[in-house]
Every structure is written in C-alpha cells, then in structure tokens.
Design a protein around this motif. Structure first.
Motif, PDB file in Angstrom:
ATOM      1  N   ASP A  72       0.859  -1.056  -0.003  1.00 39.72           N
ATOM      2  CA  ASP A  72      -0.137   0.065   0.286  1.00 39.72           C
ATOM      3  C   ASP A  72       0.893   1.172   0.065  1.00 39.72           C
ATOM      4  O   ASP A  72       2.118   1.109   0.103  1.00 39.72           O
ATOM      5  CB  ASP A  72      -1.079  -0.020   1.249  1.00 39.72           C
ATOM      6  N   ASN A  73       0.338   2.358   0.037  1.00 38.40           N
ATOM      7  CA  ASN A  73       1.084   3.631  -0.138  1.00 38.40           C
ATOM      8  C   ASN A  73       1.965   3.775   1.156  1.00 38.40           C
ATOM      9  O   ASN A  73       3.373   4.139   0.800  1.00 38.40           O
ATOM     10  CB  ASN A  73       0.243   4.691   0.017  1.00 38.40           C
ATOM     11  N   ALA A  74       1.971   3.030   2.266  1.00 32.64           N
ATOM     12  CA  ALA A  74       2.983   3.456   3.282  1.00 32.64           C
ATOM     13  C   ALA A  74       4.024   2.550   3.091  1.00 32.64           C
ATOM     14  O   ALA A  74       4.992   2.731   3.166  1.00 32.64           O
ATOM     15  CB  ALA A  74       1.911   3.023   4.588  1.00 32.64           C
ATOM     16  N   THR A  75       3.703   1.070   2.703  1.00 32.62           N
ATOM     17  CA  THR A  75       4.898   0.228   2.363  1.00 32.62           C
ATOM     18  C   THR A  75       5.589   0.682   1.420  1.00 32.62           C
ATOM     19  O   THR A  75       6.864   0.809   1.446  1.00 32.62           O
ATOM     20  CB  THR A  75       4.202  -1.181   1.911  1.00 32.62           C
ATOM     21  N   PHE A 103       2.363   1.944  -9.412  1.00 31.11           N
ATOM     22  CA  PHE A 103       1.758   2.703  -8.352  1.00 31.11           C
ATOM     23  C   PHE A 103       1.175   3.817  -9.249  1.00 31.11           C
ATOM     24  O   PHE A 103      -0.018   4.160  -8.728  1.00 31.11           O
ATOM     25  CB  PHE A 103       2.928   3.125  -7.409  1.00 31.11           C
ATOM     26  N   LYS A 104       1.509   4.287 -10.242  1.00 27.32           N
ATOM     27  CA  LYS A 104       0.841   5.222 -10.995  1.00 27.32           C
ATOM     28  C   LYS A 104      -0.743   4.673 -11.267  1.00 27.32           C
ATOM     29  O   LYS A 104      -1.500   5.514 -11.313  1.00 27.32           O
ATOM     30  CB  LYS A 104       1.726   5.567 -12.305  1.00 27.32           C
ATOM     31  N   ILE A 160      -0.250  -4.707  -5.872  1.00 26.99           N
ATOM     32  CA  ILE A 160      -0.308  -3.143  -5.392  1.00 26.99           C
ATOM     33  C   ILE A 160      -1.718  -2.648  -5.352  1.00 26.99           C
ATOM     34  O   ILE A 160      -2.187  -2.440  -6.425  1.00 26.99           O
ATOM     35  CB  ILE A 160       0.633  -2.434  -6.375  1.00 26.99           C
ATOM     36  N   ARG A 161      -1.838  -2.301  -4.317  1.00 23.20           N
ATOM     37  CA  ARG A 161      -3.668  -2.238  -4.059  1.00 23.20           C
ATOM     38  C   ARG A 161      -3.787  -0.631  -4.650  1.00 23.20           C
ATOM     39  O   ARG A 161      -3.030   0.355  -4.658  1.00 23.20           O
ATOM     40  CB  ARG A 161      -3.794  -2.068  -2.653  1.00 23.20           C
ATOM     41  N   GLY A 162      -4.960  -0.822  -5.425  1.00 22.40           N
ATOM     42  CA  GLY A 162      -5.410   0.581  -5.926  1.00 22.40           C
ATOM     43  C   GLY A 162      -5.723   1.487  -4.749  1.00 22.40           C
ATOM     44  O   GLY A 162      -6.384   0.932  -3.793  1.00 22.40           O
ATOM     45  N   ILE A 163      -5.431   2.707  -5.135  1.00 19.36           N
ATOM     46  CA  ILE A 163      -5.677   3.744  -4.057  1.00 19.36           C
ATOM     47  C   ILE A 163      -6.905   4.264  -4.293  1.00 19.36           C
ATOM     48  O   ILE A 163      -7.171   5.027  -5.622  1.00 19.36           O
ATOM     49  CB  ILE A 163      -4.551   4.701  -3.799  1.00 19.36           C
ATOM     50  N   LYS A 164      -8.003   4.115  -3.501  1.00 22.84           N
ATOM     51  CA  LYS A 164      -9.340   4.865  -3.985  1.00 22.84           C
ATOM     52  C   LYS A 164      -9.360   6.124  -3.409  1.00 22.84           C
ATOM     53  O   LYS A 164      -9.143   6.595  -2.381  1.00 22.84           O
ATOM     54  CB  LYS A 164     -10.487   4.186  -3.122  1.00 22.84           C
ATOM     55  N   THR A 165      -9.428   7.248  -4.360  1.00 22.35           N
ATOM     56  CA  THR A 165      -9.674   8.540  -4.093  1.00 22.35           C
ATOM     57  C   THR A 165     -11.198   8.847  -3.867  1.00 22.35           C
ATOM     58  O   THR A 165     -11.842   8.339  -4.679  1.00 22.35           O
ATOM     59  CB  THR A 165      -9.022   9.497  -5.190  1.00 22.35           C
ATOM     60  N   ARG A 166     -11.305   9.711  -2.826  1.00 26.18           N
ATOM     61  CA  ARG A 166     -12.822  10.190  -2.824  1.00 26.18           C
ATOM     62  C   ARG A 166     -13.426  10.787  -4.013  1.00 26.18           C
ATOM     63  O   ARG A 166     -12.690  11.845  -4.443  1.00 26.18           O
ATOM     64  CB  ARG A 166     -12.715  10.797  -1.445  1.00 26.18           C
TER      65      ARG A 166
END
Ligand code: IP8
Length: 259
Positions: free
Chosen positions: A189-192, A217-218, A251-257
């Motif tokens: 995730d982003n932190a890792t 990550f992009k 690499i987990r998708g980062i959900k944006t609000r």
C-alpha cells in the motif's frame, strides 16, 4: 468505470534470456501463448525488450529521455523490437489466438496518449482480436527520440482503458522483502511503498523492478489493483484472473474520494 478487460505485460526477462543478447526464450513464449489462448476475457498485451531492445539501446546509448540519438541506432533498436514481436505474434497464432501487432507510435503522440486510438484497442479486443504492443523507440519532437518502456505503456493504456485486471509478469514470484529467505511482499500500500528501500531492491531483484513498481503505483493511484505475477509459472496468471490467491505481489488500488 472498470471494463471487463485484462491488461497484461510480458516482461522482457520472461520472454527472453536477458543475459544472452538477442535470445528469445522460445519455451516460455510457447507456454505463455498456450496459456493466453485459454483466457476468455478481452485482453490487451504489452511486451518488454529483454535481450533485444535493451541490448541495442545500451550499444547505441539510448535512454528513456528524449534526445538526438544515433540514427542508425534508432532503426536497429526499433527493428529488434519488431523482430521480437514477430516471434511472439507467430507463437500466439500457432496457439490459436488472433494477435494484431501495433507499434506504440500508433496510439501515442510523442509520449502522450491518443485516447481515440487507445479506445480502438479496447474495441478490437472486445471483438476477439488480441492487440499486442511493445516497448520501443519513439519519435518525440523534431529530431528527438526516446525509449518508451513497456512499463510506461502499461500506465498510458491503463489510465484510458481502466481494465478490470492489470498484470505485470516478471521472472520472479513478486517483489522480494528479503532475497535471503526469498520472502515476497504480498501486498504494497502507499505506506509500504514509501518505506521500501529501492536501492536495496535493485540489487536484490532483476533490473527494471524499480520502474515497474513506480508505474504500477501510477496505475494503482487511479484505483486499480496491479499484480506482479511470475510469468515463468503461467498457471498463476490464470489463477490470478480467476481471483484465486497465488504467490504474487499486489499493489493495491488507491481509492480517491469522489468529489
Ligand atoms: O523492456 C524497453 O521496454 P521494457 C524497450 O518494457 C526498448 O522496458 C526498446 C529497450
């Protein structure tokens, strides 16, 4: 919205013997082609340069930065990628798929995407054709050319196509936490990501992993999960598509609000 579409990269270290110039890994190409032939979902394929494109890019000192490179080098690098692509396309045809090769310059303008041409790849994939493209040397502006890696192409395509699954095949089980114990990082995730020491990784795994993770990550930043799967074990690709738990790095998708 995500569409029923699979976007996959065949890593150069999977389809060629990377340490032996201009040597395709015919067995792996055949096995992968056989596996890809059994996939029911529309698929868009990208492949890397391995001991073809990279070998010549190094010889002619070409990089992924636009510049006035040796003109003969531009032709040689491009032609080597066409040659590798032909081997893969031939194999895919033999195994019963309907590949259709497209150079990246058909859907990019310099290094920018041509949205309508990328949408066309989706249309033909949905109709049963297997579009296949590859890392290449591309014209950017005036007399400037650049190496456009297959990893960057994955990002360009993913941002437009928003595939339901995005897979990078590599020649290892994933991103290693610790090479000594061959322990893979199962999920980043982003932190890792921020805590990973890339210089360490570079010495630990095959070259190119750093850029691959950056591109992954992009893609993940648009909300899509990205998988790094061992392409030397093609059954894992099928399991990954079916959502079966396999040894790989996600690499987990980062959900944006949504606004
Ligand atoms: O192997 C590189 O593509 P990649 C293509 O995906 C060339 O980085 C021409 C070196």
């Amino acid at each position: 919205m995500k569409s029923q579409l699979l976007l996959m990269k065949l890593g150069g270290s999977v389809i060629t013997h990377k340490d032996k110039p201009l040597s395709p890994n015919f067995k792996v190409i055949k096995d992968l082609s056989h596996t890809l032939a059994s996939i029911q979902m529309p698929l868009v394929l990208v492949h890397g340069g391995g001991s073809f494109g990279h070998y010549w890019s190094v010889k002619y000192k070409m990089h992924s930065k636009p510049d006035c490179y040796d003109l003969h080098g531009i032709s040689i690098v491009h032609q080597s990628m066409i040659a590798l692509n032909e081997i893969i396309v031939d194999s895919l045809i033999k195994e019963g798929t309907n590949p259709y090769a497209v150079t990246p310059s058909t859907f990019t303008n310099g290094l920018r995407p041509i949205i309508s041409k990328i949408e066309e790849l989706r249309t033909i994939a949905k109709g049963g054709i297997l579009p296949i493209t590859f890392g290449d040397v591309v014209h950017v502006s005036r007399q400037n050319y650049s190496i456009l890696s297959g990893d960057s192409i994955m990002t360009i395509l993913a941002k437009v196509l928003v595939p339901s699954k995005t897979i990078f095949t590599v020649n290892v089980d994933g991103l290693y936490k610790d090479m000594k114990n061959a322990e893979i990082i199962r999920e980043i995730d982003n932190a890792t990501y921020k805590s990973i020491e890339f210089s360490k990784i570079l010495t630990d795994v095959t070259g190119g992993m750093r850029r691959k993770i950056k591109e992954a990550f992009k893609i993940a930043s648009s909300g899509m999960d990205v998988l790094l799967v061992n392409g030397l074990k093609p059954e894992r690709i099928l399991n990954a598509i079916d959502g079966i738990d396999i040894d790989c790095t996600v690499i987990r998708g980062i959900k944006t609000r949504s606004r």
